[in-house]
Design an enzyme around this catalytic site. Sequence first.
Site, mmCIF file in Angstrom:
data_model
loop_
_atom_site.group_PDB
_atom_site.id
_atom_site.type_symbol
_atom_site.label_atom_id
_atom_site.label_comp_id
_atom_site.label_asym_id
_atom_site.label_seq_id
_atom_site.Cartn_x
_atom_site.Cartn_y
_atom_site.Cartn_z
ATOM 1 N N LYS A 51 -3.246 -2.151 5.659
ATOM 2 C CA LYS A 51 -4.577 -2.441 6.200
ATOM 3 C C LYS A 51 -4.755 -1.783 7.562
ATOM 4 C CE LYS A 51 -4.934 -6.594 3.467
ATOM 5 N NZ LYS A 51 -4.672 -8.017 3.299
ATOM 6 N N GLN A 95 -3.531 -13.193 6.605
ATOM 7 C CA GLN A 95 -2.796 -12.746 5.415
ATOM 8 C C GLN A 95 -2.193 -13.942 4.686
ATOM 9 O OE1 GLN A 95 -2.608 -9.430 4.291
ATOM 10 N NE2 GLN A 95 -1.695 -10.410 2.516
ATOM 11 N N ASP A 118 -12.585 -11.189 4.181
ATOM 12 C CA ASP A 118 -11.904 -11.354 2.885
ATOM 13 C C ASP A 118 -12.839 -11.983 1.848
ATOM 14 O OD1 ASP A 118 -9.395 -10.397 2.378
ATOM 15 O OD2 ASP A 118 -8.323 -12.084 3.279
#
Length: 281
Positions: A51, A95, A118
């Site tokens: 990322k 995460q 997200d």
Amino acid sequence: MQILDGKATAKQIQGELSAEVQALKDKGIHPSLTVILVGDDPASQVYVRNKERACQKVGIESRTIRLPKETQEAELLSLIEKLNRDPDVHGILVQLPLPEGISEEKVICTISPEKDVDGFHPVSMGRLLLGQDGFRSCTPYGIMELLRRYQLPIAGQEAVVVGRSNIVGKPMAALLLAENATVTVCHSRTRNLGEVTRRADLLVVAVGKENFVGREMVKPGAVVIDVGINRTEAGICGDVNFSEVKEVASAITPVPGGVGPMTITMLLANTIRAARRACSV
Ligand code: NDP
């Protein structure tokens, strides 16, 4: 048979996103993503590094906050709240998975829906179901973009999604429905799974089991999207038996190089969108 090349498509989109970031920078807006990584899960470390790299490629400012696995839930929540208040932070991503003792649900709910790149926050999921503007979960969003760029039909198609997770299966079904597919969602309690999957013009598989879908489960001419990432001794493989299914499908995503690169690219798109919204441009 067409291979749906997620890697090449992602590269093309990233080129477009770079131009968009540059145009924003010219206006004094610097899109930025903050990633929080708790603990030392090896797969998560790889994902976070990817990322960071992807952000760099398109010019998004990325910062990773690494916290020890002993971090307390309250500490993490107050860090997220601080980032929610920081106008220089446009996107926040924690995460997953999180170490034991930290509630994923609480963490997801603490991220401001305006920074939820997200797309996991209940507000984002609600907006998706209601057809409102909002962040879409990156994997299904990436799949929709891949289908769109290959000009594959969705409206009126029989779409079958195998898997009903909150991050893939459910939002995938909602996005396909929004594009007027006739959607069936399968899971571990589905009876006669093969019978259902053989009805699909468009089959999306997100189960997490190596070679789970063989050719006998696929209708000739179907479009097959393989979301699975399974680590095996022979390397990474998907949920679909690629060599078998490519013989019957009209189009298929490979693993690696299919859905994965699209997912990360949609995270970049969501971050740019968050920056635009924050700055009302
Ligand atoms: P989950 O484990 O959360 O969900 C798996 C789903 O598969 C569940 O809904 C489960 O049903 C269903 N399932 C399990 N066994 C069967 C079965 N025998 N028959 C039918 N359905 C079954 O996984 P995720 O959705 O998070 O991920 C799925 C896969 O996709 C994983 O390999 C993951 O690594 C990969 N992934 C890839 C991404 C990418 O960018 N390419 C992003 C995210 C995930 P039930 O609900 O009944 O338990």
